[in-house]
Design a protein around this motif. Structure first.
Motif, mmCIF file in Angstrom:
data_model
loop_
_atom_site.group_PDB
_atom_site.id
_atom_site.type_symbol
_atom_site.label_atom_id
_atom_site.label_comp_id
_atom_site.label_asym_id
_atom_site.label_seq_id
_atom_site.Cartn_x
_atom_site.Cartn_y
_atom_site.Cartn_z
ATOM 1 N N PRO A 127 -76.625 -38.194 -15.573
ATOM 2 C CA PRO A 127 -76.671 -37.716 -14.010
ATOM 3 C C PRO A 127 -78.014 -38.286 -13.633
ATOM 4 O O PRO A 127 -78.311 -37.811 -12.534
ATOM 5 N N TYR A 128 -78.543 -39.120 -14.411
ATOM 6 C CA TYR A 128 -80.087 -39.607 -13.864
ATOM 7 C C TYR A 128 -79.882 -40.124 -12.449
ATOM 8 O O TYR A 128 -80.767 -39.847 -11.590
ATOM 9 N N TYR A 129 -79.002 -40.865 -12.053
ATOM 10 C CA TYR A 129 -78.684 -41.591 -10.972
ATOM 11 C C TYR A 129 -78.053 -40.758 -9.635
ATOM 12 O O TYR A 129 -78.035 -41.179 -8.643
ATOM 13 N N GLY A 130 -77.700 -39.647 -10.023
ATOM 14 C CA GLY A 130 -77.054 -38.896 -8.940
ATOM 15 C C GLY A 130 -77.538 -37.545 -8.493
ATOM 16 O O GLY A 130 -79.071 -37.557 -8.654
ATOM 17 N N GLY A 131 -77.061 -36.718 -7.893
ATOM 18 C CA GLY A 131 -77.709 -35.419 -7.119
ATOM 19 C C GLY A 131 -77.705 -34.319 -8.425
ATOM 20 O O GLY A 131 -77.345 -34.639 -9.438
ATOM 21 N N PRO A 132 -78.294 -33.004 -7.978
ATOM 22 C CA PRO A 132 -78.392 -32.064 -8.791
ATOM 23 C C PRO A 132 -76.999 -31.423 -9.306
ATOM 24 O O PRO A 132 -77.135 -30.831 -10.260
ATOM 25 N N GLU A 133 -75.834 -31.866 -8.548
ATOM 26 C CA GLU A 133 -74.564 -31.022 -8.990
ATOM 27 C C GLU A 133 -74.294 -31.926 -10.235
ATOM 28 O O GLU A 133 -73.642 -31.301 -11.041
ATOM 29 N N GLY A 134 -74.912 -33.065 -10.752
ATOM 30 C CA GLY A 134 -74.745 -33.764 -11.826
ATOM 31 C C GLY A 134 -75.028 -33.175 -13.130
ATOM 32 O O GLY A 134 -74.662 -32.745 -14.415
ATOM 33 N N PHE A 135 -76.338 -32.493 -12.587
ATOM 34 C CA PHE A 135 -77.101 -31.626 -13.793
ATOM 35 C C PHE A 135 -76.379 -30.329 -13.970
ATOM 36 O O PHE A 135 -76.411 -29.793 -15.141
ATOM 37 N N GLU A 136 -75.681 -29.712 -13.040
ATOM 38 C CA GLU A 136 -75.079 -28.729 -13.315
ATOM 39 C C GLU A 136 -73.585 -28.804 -14.011
ATOM 40 O O GLU A 136 -73.519 -28.060 -15.102
ATOM 41 N N GLU A 137 -73.266 -29.955 -13.715
ATOM 42 C CA GLU A 137 -72.108 -30.238 -14.790
ATOM 43 C C GLU A 137 -72.543 -30.582 -16.256
ATOM 44 O O GLU A 137 -72.003 -30.136 -17.294
ATOM 45 N N THR A 138 -73.758 -31.255 -16.119
ATOM 46 C CA THR A 138 -74.191 -31.491 -17.656
ATOM 47 C C THR A 138 -74.381 -30.030 -18.368
ATOM 48 O O THR A 138 -74.077 -30.057 -19.578
ATOM 49 N N TRP A 139 -75.138 -29.322 -17.618
ATOM 50 C CA TRP A 139 -75.288 -27.827 -18.127
ATOM 51 C C TRP A 139 -74.068 -27.334 -18.602
ATOM 52 O O TRP A 139 -74.088 -26.775 -19.858
ATOM 53 N N ARG A 140 -73.022 -27.288 -17.870
ATOM 54 C CA ARG A 140 -71.728 -26.637 -18.247
ATOM 55 C C ARG A 140 -71.081 -27.266 -19.591
ATOM 56 O O ARG A 140 -70.779 -26.567 -20.340
ATOM 57 N N GLN A 141 -71.265 -28.579 -19.798
ATOM 58 C CA GLN A 141 -70.803 -29.261 -20.916
ATOM 59 C C GLN A 141 -71.716 -29.008 -22.183
ATOM 60 O O GLN A 141 -71.155 -28.666 -23.245
ATOM 61 N N VAL A 142 -72.895 -29.179 -21.909
ATOM 62 C CA VAL A 142 -73.866 -28.787 -23.114
ATOM 63 C C VAL A 142 -73.724 -27.277 -23.617
ATOM 64 O O VAL A 142 -73.772 -26.955 -24.853
ATOM 65 N N SER A 143 -73.640 -26.614 -22.660
ATOM 66 C CA SER A 143 -73.751 -25.082 -23.149
ATOM 67 C C SER A 143 -72.154 -24.751 -23.726
ATOM 68 O O SER A 143 -72.558 -23.887 -24.672
ATOM 69 N N ALA A 144 -71.228 -25.226 -23.149
ATOM 70 C CA ALA A 144 -69.916 -25.032 -23.919
ATOM 71 C C ALA A 144 -70.144 -25.655 -25.397
ATOM 72 O O ALA A 144 -69.531 -25.062 -26.363
ATOM 73 N N ALA A 145 -70.804 -26.848 -25.413
ATOM 74 C CA ALA A 145 -70.864 -27.349 -26.956
ATOM 75 C C ALA A 145 -71.595 -26.778 -27.697
ATOM 76 O O ALA A 145 -71.646 -26.333 -28.801
ATOM 77 N N ALA A 146 -72.813 -25.869 -27.364
ATOM 78 C CA ALA A 146 -73.869 -25.375 -27.809
ATOM 79 C C ALA A 146 -73.089 -24.057 -28.531
ATOM 80 O O ALA A 146 -73.429 -23.708 -29.623
ATOM 81 N N ARG A 147 -72.234 -23.319 -27.439
ATOM 82 C CA ARG A 147 -71.607 -22.057 -28.143
ATOM 83 C C ARG A 147 -70.707 -22.569 -29.334
ATOM 84 O O ARG A 147 -70.506 -21.777 -30.269
ATOM 85 N N ARG A 148 -69.911 -23.750 -29.371
ATOM 86 C CA ARG A 148 -69.147 -24.173 -30.303
ATOM 87 C C ARG A 148 -69.969 -24.373 -31.424
ATOM 88 O O ARG A 148 -69.587 -24.264 -33.031
ATOM 89 N N LEU A 149 -71.082 -25.092 -31.280
ATOM 90 C CA LEU A 149 -71.676 -25.549 -32.509
ATOM 91 C C LEU A 149 -72.378 -24.264 -33.218
ATOM 92 O O LEU A 149 -72.329 -24.299 -34.749
ATOM 93 N N VAL A 150 -72.798 -23.259 -32.748
ATOM 94 C CA VAL A 150 -73.161 -22.070 -33.102
ATOM 95 C C VAL A 150 -72.063 -21.478 -34.123
ATOM 96 O O VAL A 150 -72.227 -21.292 -35.242
ATOM 97 N N ALA A 151 -70.765 -21.509 -33.539
ATOM 98 C CA ALA A 151 -69.634 -20.973 -34.345
ATOM 99 C C ALA A 151 -69.381 -21.993 -35.611
ATOM 100 O O ALA A 151 -69.166 -21.468 -36.569
ATOM 101 N N GLU A 152 -69.433 -23.090 -35.515
ATOM 102 C CA GLU A 152 -69.363 -24.068 -36.570
ATOM 103 C C GLU A 152 -70.607 -23.739 -37.606
ATOM 104 O O GLU A 152 -70.335 -23.655 -38.877
ATOM 105 N N LEU A 153 -71.823 -23.580 -37.295
ATOM 106 C CA LEU A 153 -72.894 -23.462 -38.080
ATOM 107 C C LEU A 153 -72.851 -22.137 -38.696
ATOM 108 O O LEU A 153 -73.177 -21.970 -40.001
ATOM 109 N N ARG A 154 -72.193 -21.250 -38.165
ATOM 110 C CA ARG A 154 -71.810 -19.810 -38.855
ATOM 111 C C ARG A 154 -71.057 -19.751 -39.942
ATOM 112 O O ARG A 154 -70.944 -19.117 -40.944
ATOM 113 N N ASP A 155 -70.035 -20.766 -39.685
ATOM 114 C CA ASP A 155 -68.876 -20.810 -40.719
ATOM 115 C C ASP A 155 -69.229 -21.305 -41.939
ATOM 116 O O ASP A 155 -70.020 -22.228 -42.185
#
Ligand code: 4NP
Length: 155
Positions: A127-155
């Motif tokens: 998102p470095y060269y774009g606007g703030p909406e790029g950071f919103e998309e980054t957050w959506r993706q990394v938070s979805a992955a974080a939730r899955r990683l927690v599930a993986e780490l618990r297993d």
């Protein structure tokens, strides 16, 4: 904590995507009440010692998380021994990590969105060269992955 699982997120500059991934996983880990060592780094050295991009700080703040104290660092050979998992934000970062990895790394390397069903193989766009909406998309993706990683780490 000794014995706790450990996860290192890696992007290019360690000022936009991987600090947000670090923040998202720290948040999910705390909510889940588990112990995980979480860190982030960049493959490049341009921003070493600097805080995250102000747009990344603002995005984290929108979710109630203060990342202004984070400091960029470059990934090092010791990281492949210190961490259980190293998670690349895009396939170029993953290729760079594979190139510098020692022959028998302890860390398991993966692509961040491979942890999210339906988004396998995709990159978290820079998102470095774009606007703030790029950071919103980054957050959506990394938070979805974080939730899955927690599930993986618990297993
Ligand atoms: P990041 O974004 O890899 O998500 O931290 C970037 C930040 C800086 C640069 C490239 C990407 N840069 O070329 O300076």
């Amino acid at each position: 904590m000794p014995g706790s699982p450990s996860v290192l997120f890696v992007c290019l500059g360690n000022i936009c995507r991987s600090p947000l991934a670090e923040a998202a996983l720290r948040h999910e880990v705390q909510a889940a009440g588990i112990e995980v060592l979480v860190d982030s780094a960049g493959t490049g050295s341009w921003h070493v010692g600097k805080g995250p991009d102000p747009r990344a700080c603002a995005e984290a703040q929108r979710h109630g998380i203060d990342i202004r104290s984070y400091r960029a660092r470059q990934v090092s050979p010791q990281d492949f021994v210190r961490f259980d998992r190293i998670v690349a934000l895009d396939s170029s970062n993953l290729a760079d990590l594979e190139r510098i990895a020692p022959r028998h790394p302890r860390a398991r390397l993966s692509l961040l969105l491979d942890h999210v069903p339906g988004l396998e193989g995709q990159d978290v766009a820079d998102p470095y060269y774009g606007g703030p909406e790029g950071f919103e998309e980054t957050w959506r993706q990394v938070s979805a992955a974080a939730r899955r990683l927690v599930a993986e780490l618990r297993d």
